[in-house]
Design a protein around this motif. Sequence first.
Motif, PDB file in Angstrom:
ATOM      1  N   ASP A  65       0.857  -1.195   0.000  1.00  0.00           N
ATOM      2  CA  ASP A  65       0.000   0.000   0.000  1.00  0.00           C
ATOM      3  C   ASP A  65       0.891   1.242   0.000  1.00  0.00           C
ATOM      4  O   ASP A  65       0.795   2.100   0.871  1.00  0.00           O
ATOM      5  N   TYR A  68       2.393   2.491   3.274  1.00  0.00           N
ATOM      6  CA  TYR A  68       1.530   2.505   4.464  1.00  0.00           C
ATOM      7  C   TYR A  68       1.372   1.081   5.022  1.00  0.00           C
ATOM      8  O   TYR A  68       0.445   0.786   5.763  1.00  0.00           O
ATOM      9  N   VAL A 105       1.975   5.100  11.246  1.00  0.00           N
ATOM     10  CA  VAL A 105       0.872   4.249  10.779  1.00  0.00           C
ATOM     11  C   VAL A 105       0.537   3.238  11.874  1.00  0.00           C
ATOM     12  O   VAL A 105       1.032   2.106  11.875  1.00  0.00           O
ATOM     13  N   HIS A 108      -2.219  -0.492  11.648  1.00  0.00           N
ATOM     14  CA  HIS A 108      -1.825  -1.810  11.136  1.00  0.00           C
ATOM     15  C   HIS A 108      -0.339  -1.786  10.853  1.00  0.00           C
ATOM     16  O   HIS A 108       0.239  -0.739  10.608  1.00  0.00           O
ATOM     17  N   PHE A 153     -10.247  -1.443   1.049  1.00  0.00           N
ATOM     18  CA  PHE A 153      -9.798  -1.557  -0.348  1.00  0.00           C
ATOM     19  C   PHE A 153     -10.628  -2.577  -1.122  1.00  0.00           C
ATOM     20  O   PHE A 153     -10.269  -2.979  -2.222  1.00  0.00           O
ATOM     21  N   PHE A 171      -7.560  -2.886   5.797  1.00  0.00           N
ATOM     22  CA  PHE A 171      -7.064  -2.441   4.494  1.00  0.00           C
ATOM     23  C   PHE A 171      -6.647  -3.698   3.717  1.00  0.00           C
ATOM     24  O   PHE A 171      -7.413  -4.648   3.661  1.00  0.00           O
ATOM     25  N   GLN A 175      -1.720  -5.816   5.455  1.00  0.00           N
ATOM     26  CA  GLN A 175      -1.760  -4.793   6.508  1.00  0.00           C
ATOM     27  C   GLN A 175      -2.610  -5.276   7.687  1.00  0.00           C
ATOM     28  O   GLN A 175      -3.706  -4.763   7.937  1.00  0.00           O
ATOM     29  N   ARG A 205       2.204  12.908  11.461  1.00  0.00           N
ATOM     30  CA  ARG A 205       0.880  12.824  10.853  1.00  0.00           C
ATOM     31  C   ARG A 205       0.395  11.410  11.165  1.00  0.00           C
ATOM     32  O   ARG A 205       1.103  10.438  10.921  1.00  0.00           O
ATOM     33  N   ASP A 207      -1.828   8.318  10.771  1.00  0.00           N
ATOM     34  CA  ASP A 207      -2.645   7.625   9.779  1.00  0.00           C
ATOM     35  C   ASP A 207      -3.822   6.906  10.449  1.00  0.00           C
ATOM     36  O   ASP A 207      -3.645   6.238  11.475  1.00  0.00           O
ATOM     37  N   VAL A 208      -4.999   7.030   9.850  1.00  0.00           N
ATOM     38  CA  VAL A 208      -6.199   6.319  10.326  1.00  0.00           C
ATOM     39  C   VAL A 208      -6.335   6.423  11.853  1.00  0.00           C
ATOM     40  O   VAL A 208      -6.572   5.439  12.557  1.00  0.00           O
ATOM     41  N   GLU A 271      -5.331  12.018  10.952  1.00  0.00           N
ATOM     42  CA  GLU A 271      -6.207  11.715   9.826  1.00  0.00           C
ATOM     43  C   GLU A 271      -7.390  10.980  10.439  1.00  0.00           C
ATOM     44  O   GLU A 271      -7.267   9.815  10.808  1.00  0.00           O
ATOM     45  N   HIS A 331      -2.144  12.480  -1.275  1.00  0.00           N
ATOM     46  CA  HIS A 331      -1.799  11.276  -2.032  1.00  0.00           C
ATOM     47  C   HIS A 331      -2.961  10.297  -2.161  1.00  0.00           C
ATOM     48  O   HIS A 331      -2.785   9.215  -2.712  1.00  0.00           O
ATOM     49  N   ASP A 332      -4.112  10.640  -1.621  1.00  0.00           N
ATOM     50  CA  ASP A 332      -5.265   9.734  -1.651  1.00  0.00           C
ATOM     51  C   ASP A 332      -6.407  10.235  -2.533  1.00  0.00           C
ATOM     52  O   ASP A 332      -7.406   9.537  -2.677  1.00  0.00           O
ATOM     53  N   ARG A 423      -5.450   5.292  -6.625  1.00  0.00           N
ATOM     54  CA  ARG A 423      -4.854   6.594  -6.350  1.00  0.00           C
ATOM     55  C   ARG A 423      -3.513   6.825  -7.024  1.00  0.00           C
ATOM     56  O   ARG A 423      -2.823   7.786  -6.715  1.00  0.00           O
ATOM     57  N   ARG A 427       0.054  10.172  -7.824  1.00  0.00           N
ATOM     58  CA  ARG A 427       1.353   9.798  -7.256  1.00  0.00           C
ATOM     59  C   ARG A 427       2.436   9.688  -8.323  1.00  0.00           C
ATOM     60  O   ARG A 427       3.504   9.127  -8.084  1.00  0.00           O
TER      61      ARG A 427
END
Length: 553
Positions: A65, A68, A105, A108, A153, A171, A175, A205, A207-208, A271, A331-332, A423, A427
Amino acid sequence: MTDQPSDPHWWRQAVFYQIYPRSFADSDADGVGDLPGVISRLPFLADLGVDAVWLSPFYPSALADGGYDVADYRDVDPRLGTLDDFDRLIAEADRLSLKVMVDIVPNHTSSDHRWFQEALRAAPGDPARDRYVFRAGRGPDGALPPTDWVSCFGGPAWTRLPDGQWYLHLFAPEQPDLNWDHPEVRADFLTTLRFWSDRGVAGFRVDVAHGLAKDLVDPLRDIGDVRGYDPEDLPEDGSHPLWDRDEVHGIFREWRKVFDEYDPPRIGVAEAWVRDARRAPYASPDELGQAFNFDFLNAPPSAPALRAVIDGALSAAREAGASATWVLSNHDVIRHASRLALPDELSRADRETWLLADGREPVADRALGLRRARAATLLMLALPGSSYLYQGEELGLPEVADLPRSALQDPTWERSGHQVKGRDGCRVPLPWTRSGPSYGFGDGGSWLPQPESFGELSVEAQEGVAGSTLELYREALGLRGQLLGDEGLEWLDSVGQPHAGVLHFRRSNGWQCLSNLSARPVQLPAGSEVMLSSGPLTGDEVPPHTTVWLLWP
Ligand code: GLC
């Protein structure tokens, strides 16, 4: 690390620049961007005028991913460099007065992480499996997954091992979700926060962030599809089994204690795809300090809709004791120069269909998209709070919607049964020069093919060219630095003719911003001086889809 006195509030109105390291600059000609590549381009970012960079994951990863999926939270992927490179990056950033934020992150790990490998080697019921979420299946022989959860996903959120047990992954299967009730998981992330903080990062930052605490008390509840949910549909009382549970805040309060061990305190930005009314705690000074607000990005480009979003975000940030955050691209999501080139009425699902049609249907009006994107950017940069820019938006890069299917790498593509393209289109590696292999990204080509149009959008093609998007960003960031005062904003409703398609507000220091989002020109307010405009003005009128920054002498 820095000689300057540390301002604990430096982030409140900072401009952050997101680097997606694989796609920024490649120093060793393997087609993949790397940390030495980032170092070589830091002077460009300092010159652009941003305050900080946020590095998307550069950790060892199988790239299931795009990074990630982290195999080791305290190292650098050998393809991207070494820890020494990271230290050099921090030193060079420091020399240029840029702060560095990294991505963490915690929901996961990668399935390559030593914990998951250990869990795989262990037998069902072994404590080595407790750091993750393992369960027996349902139905005869446990052949059915423990719940009906669909992963973000696509496809089931559970994968079965040969020994019969299932593990949870919200995800990709690569992950596996961590079990945040496990003390070792909690402790290890504190070690990771200190590891990077000791090396001089300014913050994280997260993630999730809304996913860490889950209701995993048996029997687990069926809830179906966990993809693409509207955060406003989540329960108000935090009773969803997976997202935005109250217990998550205990985790971030622990993190805050670590942040506050440093001078200046490390920062966090969540996020968190949660209800607006439940975002405040994530952003509070007791927890991460900031939370992304994607409403601005998702709002239709109309004055009333944007004004409501801006007011909502400002009051929510105030309530949290945080500053507001603004994002137009990352990036998403589809890059905003393309998103705004599409008809306004398209839903998110329609935009996925547009990608699936390789950007042919509906036809994107590229010129209009860029014009609106530049106007949206000047509006964003005039708002109180922090702006998070995404690499390449300063060049007005479009989404690369027609990537060949054989090149796609986003797990969404395979896991959705080729129904969601994913995505990759935002990128694609950056163009630095007009020509040459991979337009200056590196000498070894680029891991995603770049379109020919990238040459004329490159840094080289725009540098020093009056009116180019790059120069607009530079001027805007330079001016913003001079004008920035307190975090107040006052709407001005009746300058010139009242006009439903206009957003007009005042900041401190005589700074005003007027965005004409309508299809008709608008008279410039009498007595104002135009400092900057997102597009050419016609006499004393602001044309449609244009933002101006005004000075009121
Ligand atoms: C976040 C990241 C996204 C990633 C997902 C799973 O939403 O921004 O890129 O795929 O988390 O880690």
